[in-house]
Scaffold this motif. Structure first.
Motif, PDB file in Angstrom:
ATOM      1  N   PRO A  81       0.837  -1.207   0.000  1.00  0.00           N
ATOM      2  CA  PRO A  81       0.000   0.000   0.000  1.00  0.00           C
ATOM      3  C   PRO A  81       0.869   1.253   0.000  1.00  0.00           C
ATOM      4  CG  PRO A  81       0.147  -0.914   2.199  1.00  0.00           C
ATOM      5  CD  PRO A  81       0.865  -1.877   1.292  1.00  0.00           C
ATOM      6  N   GLU A  82       0.255   2.367  -0.307  1.00  0.00           N
ATOM      7  CA  GLU A  82       0.961   3.642  -0.247  1.00  0.00           C
ATOM      8  C   GLU A  82       1.014   4.109   1.207  1.00  0.00           C
ATOM      9  OE1 GLU A  82       2.452   5.255  -2.739  1.00  0.00           O
ATOM     10  OE2 GLU A  82       1.916   3.608  -4.078  1.00  0.00           O
ATOM     11  N   VAL A  83       2.139   4.668   1.625  1.00  0.00           N
ATOM     12  CA  VAL A  83       2.273   5.187   2.991  1.00  0.00           C
ATOM     13  C   VAL A  83       2.911   6.561   2.944  1.00  0.00           C
ATOM     14  CG1 VAL A  83       2.470   2.917   4.064  1.00  0.00           C
ATOM     15  CG2 VAL A  83       4.532   4.094   3.307  1.00  0.00           C
ATOM     16  N   GLY A  84       2.688   7.322   3.999  1.00  0.00           N
ATOM     17  CA  GLY A  84       3.305   8.632   4.101  1.00  0.00           C
ATOM     18  C   GLY A  84       4.766   8.520   4.473  1.00  0.00           C
ATOM     19  N   PRO A  85       5.468   9.656   4.552  1.00  0.00           N
ATOM     20  CA  PRO A  85       6.897   9.641   4.885  1.00  0.00           C
ATOM     21  C   PRO A  85       7.148   9.010   6.254  1.00  0.00           C
ATOM     22  CG  PRO A  85       6.232  11.786   4.050  1.00  0.00           C
ATOM     23  CD  PRO A  85       4.968  11.012   4.290  1.00  0.00           C
ATOM     24  N   LEU A  86       8.184   8.195   6.342  1.00  0.00           N
ATOM     25  CA  LEU A  86       8.605   7.573   7.587  1.00  0.00           C
ATOM     26  C   LEU A  86      10.008   8.058   7.944  1.00  0.00           C
ATOM     27  CD1 LEU A  86       7.592   3.869   6.783  1.00  0.00           C
ATOM     28  CD2 LEU A  86       6.273   5.528   8.123  1.00  0.00           C
ATOM     29  N   THR A  87      10.312   8.035   9.226  1.00  0.00           N
ATOM     30  CA  THR A  87      11.680   8.286   9.662  1.00  0.00           C
ATOM     31  C   THR A  87      12.335   6.930   9.879  1.00  0.00           C
ATOM     32  OG1 THR A  87      11.073  10.373  10.718  1.00  0.00           O
ATOM     33  CG2 THR A  87      13.151   9.360  11.405  1.00  0.00           C
ATOM     34  N   VAL A  88      13.367   6.647   9.100  1.00  0.00           N
ATOM     35  CA  VAL A  88      13.935   5.301   9.029  1.00  0.00           C
ATOM     36  C   VAL A  88      15.393   5.317   9.481  1.00  0.00           C
ATOM     37  CG1 VAL A  88      14.426   3.352   7.506  1.00  0.00           C
ATOM     38  CG2 VAL A  88      12.407   4.775   7.086  1.00  0.00           C
ATOM     39  N   LEU A  89      15.704   4.470  10.458  1.00  0.00           N
ATOM     40  CA  LEU A  89      17.093   4.265  10.866  1.00  0.00           C
ATOM     41  C   LEU A  89      17.735   3.281   9.891  1.00  0.00           C
ATOM     42  CD1 LEU A  89      19.346   4.611  13.069  1.00  0.00           C
ATOM     43  CD2 LEU A  89      18.423   2.527  14.111  1.00  0.00           C
ATOM     44  N   LEU A  90      18.867   3.652   9.317  1.00  0.00           N
ATOM     45  CA  LEU A  90      19.562   2.804   8.354  1.00  0.00           C
ATOM     46  C   LEU A  90      20.928   2.408   8.917  1.00  0.00           C
ATOM     47  CD1 LEU A  90      19.975   1.441   5.624  1.00  0.00           C
ATOM     48  CD2 LEU A  90      20.588   3.680   4.676  1.00  0.00           C
ATOM     49  N   VAL A  91      21.133   1.111   9.079  1.00  0.00           N
ATOM     50  CA  VAL A  91      22.398   0.594   9.608  1.00  0.00           C
ATOM     51  C   VAL A  91      22.915  -0.460   8.642  1.00  0.00           C
ATOM     52  CG1 VAL A  91      23.584  -0.380  11.598  1.00  0.00           C
ATOM     53  CG2 VAL A  91      21.497   0.975  11.936  1.00  0.00           C
ATOM     54  N   GLU A  92      23.947  -0.103   7.901  1.00  0.00           N
ATOM     55  CA  GLU A  92      24.497  -0.964   6.847  1.00  0.00           C
ATOM     56  C   GLU A  92      25.975  -0.637   6.703  1.00  0.00           C
ATOM     57  OE1 GLU A  92      25.613  -3.290   4.531  1.00  0.00           O
ATOM     58  OE2 GLU A  92      23.452  -3.483   4.155  1.00  0.00           O
ATOM     59  N   ASP A  93      26.843  -1.661   6.894  1.00  0.00           N
ATOM     60  CA  ASP A  93      28.275  -1.354   6.868  1.00  0.00           C
ATOM     61  C   ASP A  93      28.912  -1.478   5.492  1.00  0.00           C
ATOM     62  OD1 ASP A  93      28.383  -4.087   6.620  1.00  0.00           O
ATOM     63  OD2 ASP A  93      29.649  -4.435   8.380  1.00  0.00           O
ATOM     64  N   ASP A  94      28.119  -1.786   4.478  1.00  0.00           N
ATOM     65  CA  ASP A  94      28.593  -1.743   3.104  1.00  0.00           C
ATOM     66  C   ASP A  94      28.313  -0.334   2.577  1.00  0.00           C
ATOM     67  OD1 ASP A  94      28.396  -1.761   0.176  1.00  0.00           O
ATOM     68  OD2 ASP A  94      28.596  -3.932   0.298  1.00  0.00           O
ATOM     69  N   ALA A  95      29.357   0.450   2.345  1.00  0.00           N
ATOM     70  CA  ALA A  95      29.189   1.862   1.983  1.00  0.00           C
ATOM     71  C   ALA A  95      28.387   2.043   0.701  1.00  0.00           C
ATOM     72  CB  ALA A  95      30.556   2.524   1.850  1.00  0.00           C
ATOM     73  N   GLU A  96      28.628   1.179  -0.288  1.00  0.00           N
ATOM     74  CA  GLU A  96      27.909   1.289  -1.555  1.00  0.00           C
ATOM     75  C   GLU A  96      26.427   1.006  -1.371  1.00  0.00           C
ATOM     76  OE1 GLU A  96      27.869  -0.814  -5.991  1.00  0.00           O
ATOM     77  OE2 GLU A  96      29.566  -1.130  -4.643  1.00  0.00           O
ATOM     78  N   ALA A  97      26.125  -0.055  -0.621  1.00  0.00           N
ATOM     79  CA  ALA A  97      24.731  -0.400  -0.370  1.00  0.00           C
ATOM     80  C   ALA A  97      24.038   0.694   0.427  1.00  0.00           C
ATOM     81  CB  ALA A  97      24.643  -1.737   0.362  1.00  0.00           C
ATOM     82  N   ALA A  98      24.738   1.241   1.434  1.00  0.00           N
ATOM     83  CA  ALA A  98      24.163   2.298   2.257  1.00  0.00           C
ATOM     84  C   ALA A  98      23.843   3.535   1.426  1.00  0.00           C
ATOM     85  CB  ALA A  98      25.120   2.650   3.391  1.00  0.00           C
ATOM     86  N   ALA A  99      24.736   3.900   0.514  1.00  0.00           N
ATOM     87  CA  ALA A  99      24.509   5.081  -0.320  1.00  0.00           C
ATOM     88  C   ALA A  99      23.327   4.879  -1.253  1.00  0.00           C
ATOM     89  CB  ALA A  99      25.772   5.387  -1.128  1.00  0.00           C
ATOM     90  N   ALA A 100      23.240   3.691  -1.852  1.00  0.00           N
ATOM     91  CA  ALA A 100      22.135   3.412  -2.769  1.00  0.00           C
ATOM     92  C   ALA A 100      20.799   3.382  -2.032  1.00  0.00           C
ATOM     93  CB  ALA A 100      22.382   2.082  -3.487  1.00  0.00           C
ATOM     94  N   LEU A 101      20.797   2.799  -0.831  1.00  0.00           N
ATOM     95  CA  LEU A 101      19.565   2.770  -0.038  1.00  0.00           C
ATOM     96  C   LEU A 101      19.147   4.168   0.386  1.00  0.00           C
ATOM     97  CD1 LEU A 101      19.638  -0.244   2.438  1.00  0.00           C
ATOM     98  CD2 LEU A 101      17.828   0.390   0.853  1.00  0.00           C
ATOM     99  N   THR A 102      20.101   4.974   0.787  1.00  0.00           N
ATOM    100  CA  THR A 102      19.799   6.349   1.174  1.00  0.00           C
ATOM    101  C   THR A 102      19.146   7.096   0.022  1.00  0.00           C
ATOM    102  OG1 THR A 102      21.637   6.406   2.753  1.00  0.00           O
ATOM    103  CG2 THR A 102      20.820   8.522   1.965  1.00  0.00           C
ATOM    104  N   GLU A 103      19.680   6.909  -1.166  1.00  0.00           N
ATOM    105  CA  GLU A 103      19.116   7.568  -2.347  1.00  0.00           C
ATOM    106  C   GLU A 103      17.691   7.105  -2.612  1.00  0.00           C
ATOM    107  OE1 GLU A 103      20.072   8.023  -7.152  1.00  0.00           O
ATOM    108  OE2 GLU A 103      21.556   7.138  -5.804  1.00  0.00           O
ATOM    109  N   ALA A 104      17.450   5.786  -2.517  1.00  0.00           N
ATOM    110  CA  ALA A 104      16.116   5.244  -2.778  1.00  0.00           C
ATOM    111  C   ALA A 104      15.111   5.723  -1.739  1.00  0.00           C
ATOM    112  CB  ALA A 104      16.175   3.711  -2.793  1.00  0.00           C
ATOM    113  N   LEU A 105      15.501   5.724  -0.479  1.00  0.00           N
ATOM    114  CA  LEU A 105      14.603   6.164   0.587  1.00  0.00           C
ATOM    115  C   LEU A 105      14.297   7.651   0.462  1.00  0.00           C
ATOM    116  CD1 LEU A 105      16.305   4.248   3.521  1.00  0.00           C
ATOM    117  CD2 LEU A 105      13.995   3.809   2.647  1.00  0.00           C
ATOM    118  N   ASP A 106      15.306   8.441   0.168  1.00  0.00           N
ATOM    119  CA  ASP A 106      15.117   9.880   0.016  1.00  0.00           C
ATOM    120  C   ASP A 106      14.197  10.191  -1.163  1.00  0.00           C
ATOM    121  OD1 ASP A 106      15.967  12.692   0.764  1.00  0.00           O
ATOM    122  OD2 ASP A 106      16.624  12.627  -1.326  1.00  0.00           O
ATOM    123  N   ALA A 107      14.391   9.475  -2.270  1.00  0.00           N
ATOM    124  CA  ALA A 107      13.556   9.704  -3.453  1.00  0.00           C
ATOM    125  C   ALA A 107      12.092   9.370  -3.179  1.00  0.00           C
ATOM    126  CB  ALA A 107      14.081   8.869  -4.628  1.00  0.00           C
TER     127      ALA A 107
END
Length: 206
Positions: A81-107
């Protein structure tokens, strides 16, 4: 790691291969039975993959297997379902994966706390930032693991946890900690759909 493509090859993880070998063999016959330990692990996996864990093992395994090897039939999981903006804690020690996830979540309009590479830094941040959900890798840099952080977040704040990991066995053994799990490599769409489902727990599963 994060994968921008749609899926991952069957057997990409040794734990997945182990589970497939175990349950494919045990459930190959209609009259086959499995041990209480194997059934418990199967039901734990079903719960963190948002499947109906009350089905008989012989019926449940094909659905769990489909999710594990990223070939789930369209009817297995309902559209998110569609949801409104969430505040999400992201913990990932792979820098590339963390950057890509940050971009997807922000978008998608979500607010990101992190990304953090260690459980210790992430836990300190939760005292300053109320969060709606946590995306946690299980194996992290530092002494504490994603499992340790998940226990703390649930005990202190009741935060819904999504594991991001290839360690299927560890996730299944700690299924009570997680609202969902995504097997590496996962996609941005996988993460957004999982967040939508835990934010709307009444969403149905086929």
């Amino acid at each position: 790691m994060f994968d921008g493509n749609a899926g991952s090859p069957p057997g990409a993880d040794a734990n997945v291969a182990r589970l497939c070998a175990l349950y494919d063999g045990l459930l190959a016959r209609a009259d086959a039975t499995i041990s209480a330990e194997a059934e418990s692990e199967l039901k734990a996996l079903a719960k963190i993959f948002d499947l109906d864990a009350e089905r008989p093992a012989a019926e449940l395994w094909p659905y769990v297997r489909a999710v594990l090897v990223r070939q789930a039939p369209a009817a297995t999981v309902a559209p998110a379902p569609e949801v409104g903006p969430l505040t999400v804690l992201l913990v990932e020690d792979d820098a590339e994966a963390a950057a890509a996830l940050t971009e997807a979540l922000d978008a998608a309009g979500h607010r990101i706390v992190g990304p953090f590479h260690s459980a210790e830094a992430a836990e300190a941040a939760t005292a300053l930032h109320p969060i709606d959900a946590a995306l946690l890798d299980i194996n992290l840099s530092g002494e504490a693991t994603g499992l340790d952080l998940a226990r703390s977040l649930k005990a202190r704040w009741g935060v819904p946890i999504i594991f991001l990991s290839g360690d299927v066995s560890a996730a299944a053994a700690n299924a009570e900690l997680a609202a969902a799990m995504l097997i590496k490599p996962y996609t941005g769409r996988d993460v957004l759909d999982a967040l939508a489902r835990i934010a709307t727990p009444d969403a149905a599963v086929a």
